[in-house]
Motif scaffolding. Structure first.
Motif, mmCIF file in Angstrom:
data_model
loop_
_atom_site.group_PDB
_atom_site.id
_atom_site.type_symbol
_atom_site.label_atom_id
_atom_site.label_comp_id
_atom_site.label_asym_id
_atom_site.label_seq_id
_atom_site.Cartn_x
_atom_site.Cartn_y
_atom_site.Cartn_z
ATOM 1 N N SER A 19 -6.529 9.735 2.137
ATOM 2 C CA SER A 19 -5.594 8.646 1.836
ATOM 3 C C SER A 19 -6.228 7.256 1.869
ATOM 4 C CB SER A 19 -4.413 8.694 2.815
ATOM 5 O OG SER A 19 -4.877 8.637 4.152
ATOM 6 N N TYR A 20 -7.292 7.072 2.643
ATOM 7 C CA TYR A 20 -7.896 5.741 2.758
ATOM 8 C C TYR A 20 -8.803 5.399 1.576
ATOM 9 C CZ TYR A 20 -12.417 7.839 3.850
ATOM 10 O OH TYR A 20 -13.581 8.526 3.767
ATOM 11 N N PRO A 22 -8.817 5.372 -1.972
ATOM 12 C CA PRO A 22 -8.506 4.417 -3.052
ATOM 13 C C PRO A 22 -8.397 2.980 -2.548
ATOM 14 C CG PRO A 22 -7.107 6.359 -3.195
ATOM 15 C CD PRO A 22 -7.800 6.432 -1.884
ATOM 16 N N ASP A 23 -7.813 2.791 -1.352
ATOM 17 C CA ASP A 23 -7.700 1.440 -0.793
ATOM 18 C C ASP A 23 -9.076 0.876 -0.467
ATOM 19 O OD1 ASP A 23 -4.908 1.547 -0.917
ATOM 20 O OD2 ASP A 23 -4.778 2.524 1.041
ATOM 21 N N LEU A 24 -9.958 1.734 0.041
ATOM 22 C CA LEU A 24 -11.322 1.305 0.348
ATOM 23 C C LEU A 24 -12.059 0.897 -0.919
ATOM 24 C CD1 LEU A 24 -13.601 1.080 2.494
ATOM 25 C CD2 LEU A 24 -14.194 3.437 1.925
ATOM 26 N N GLU A 26 -10.734 -0.144 -3.728
ATOM 27 C CA GLU A 26 -10.133 -1.343 -4.309
ATOM 28 C C GLU A 26 -10.471 -2.592 -3.508
ATOM 29 O OE1 GLU A 26 -5.705 -2.928 -5.753
ATOM 30 O OE2 GLU A 26 -5.902 -1.150 -4.478
ATOM 31 N N GLY A 27 -10.610 -2.454 -2.192
ATOM 32 C CA GLY A 27 -10.751 -3.626 -1.331
ATOM 33 C C GLY A 27 -12.166 -4.101 -1.099
ATOM 34 N N THR A 33 -18.921 -0.741 -2.931
ATOM 35 C CA THR A 33 -18.176 0.449 -3.334
ATOM 36 C C THR A 33 -19.108 1.488 -3.943
ATOM 37 O OG1 THR A 33 -16.377 -1.076 -3.914
ATOM 38 C CG2 THR A 33 -16.082 1.222 -4.501
ATOM 39 N N GLN A 84 -2.636 5.337 -12.003
ATOM 40 C CA GLN A 84 -3.317 4.138 -11.520
ATOM 41 C C GLN A 84 -3.629 3.178 -12.664
ATOM 42 O OE1 GLN A 84 -3.543 3.814 -8.228
ATOM 43 N NE2 GLN A 84 -2.644 5.867 -8.083
ATOM 44 N N ASN A 86 -5.693 0.426 -11.840
ATOM 45 C CA ASN A 86 -6.853 -0.277 -11.317
ATOM 46 C C ASN A 86 -8.057 0.638 -11.475
ATOM 47 O OD1 ASN A 86 -8.860 -0.917 -9.049
ATOM 48 N ND2 ASN A 86 -7.515 -2.696 -8.950
ATOM 49 N N ARG A 89 -9.523 2.136 -8.291
ATOM 50 C CA ARG A 89 -8.676 3.160 -7.677
ATOM 51 C C ARG A 89 -8.779 4.473 -8.462
ATOM 52 N NH1 ARG A 89 -5.166 1.487 -3.726
ATOM 53 N NH2 ARG A 89 -3.959 3.394 -3.957
#
Length: 266
Positions: A19-20, A22-24, A26-27, A33, A84, A86, A89
């Motif tokens: 779960s973490y 896609p947020d990782l 994107e951020g 990345t 999505q 993005n 993501r």
């Protein structure tokens, strides 16, 4: 042992420990990345593979669990990427699905370790790494990850659009690209060891992947009024992505020489 495998599952972003991711993706900045998506994942995957190799005898129960996780990771990694908007993501969920493909080799390895399995791992990791680095290199050059920003990119910077197209075709496993060779090896491993449910999931998952990769490609060639964009085309990253796209095409067109070289190190 269960706790160790769960910890490695988090680092590999396989479902249900994903779960973490896609947020990782994107951020963080594109270079970071790219490092996470390639070096970090490959090193943890190798550690995971070595761990399973030294276990005395993996139980059939754990093998069945890995089979279920592989199927779910392949299917849901690709399905979750569909909605999505993005690009980073999408690549995050794509990386989850690609780890699902690699789990197929891990399952086959529990039945019998042979040179072909090690060759498959090396080829797939090589093609995935180079393709991922190329895409994140383009994101770094453009400095925007929103999918709508890429509409009509071909009409303002055709070279970047063509390179990105090659990278996406490789991730989709389209013939004449390096990614196709990697997907064929994964498919042959599942076929050789009669992993029928995984074979079906690979077929379905890759079909879904082709859809959302071609969705991105369609954005690149839309005929829209796009202003001229300015990029630093004298940078190291620009020449790197050009070189990577050339290698991906050469590998797809003339795979035998590169495969022979990989066999030496397998």
């Amino acid at each position: 042992m269960v706790l160790i495998l769960i910890s490695l599952g988090f680092k590999l972003s396989i479902i249900p420990f994903h779960s973490y991711t896609p947020d990782l993706y994107e951020g963080t900045m594109p270079p970071i990345t790219a490092f996470i998506a390639t070096v970090t994942k490959i090193s943890v995957f190798v550690a995971f593979m070595r761990l399973l190799m030294i276990l005395p005898n993996i139980t059939s129960f754990l093998n069945n669990v890995l089979t279920i996780i592989s199927i779910v990771t392949i299917l849901f990694g690709n399905i979750l990427a569909l909605k999505q908007n993005n690009l980073k993501r999408i690549l995050g969920y794509s990386s989850i699905a690609n780890l699902g493909y690699l789990l197929t080799v891990i399952i086959a390895m529990q039945m019998h370790i042979c040179k072909f399995i090690l060759e498959t791992i090396n080829i797939y990791l090589l093609t995935y790494t180079l393709t991922t680095l190329g895409i994140f290199g383009i994101i770094s050059l453009i400095n925007n990850e929103t999918l709508s920003f890429y509409k009509g990119l071909f009409w303002s910077k055709p070279d970047l659009a063509i390179v990105l197209t090659i990278m996406l075709l490789s991730l989709a496993g389209i013939p004449l690209t390096a990614g196709f060779i990697g997907k064929v090896y994964i498919f042959l491993n599942a076929l050789n060891y009669q992993l029928w449910f995984i074979l079906i999931s690979i077929g379905i998952g890759n079909s879904i992947g082709i859809y959302y990769y071609f969705r991105i490609i369609s954005f690149l060639y839309m005929n829209v009024n796009k202003k001229q964009l300015i990029f630093d085309l004298n940078s190291f990253v620009y020449y790197l992505v050009l070189s990577l796209s050339l290698f991906i095409l050469v590998f797809g067109l003339f795979p035998q020489n590169i495969i022979s070289l990989i066999r030496v190190f397998s």
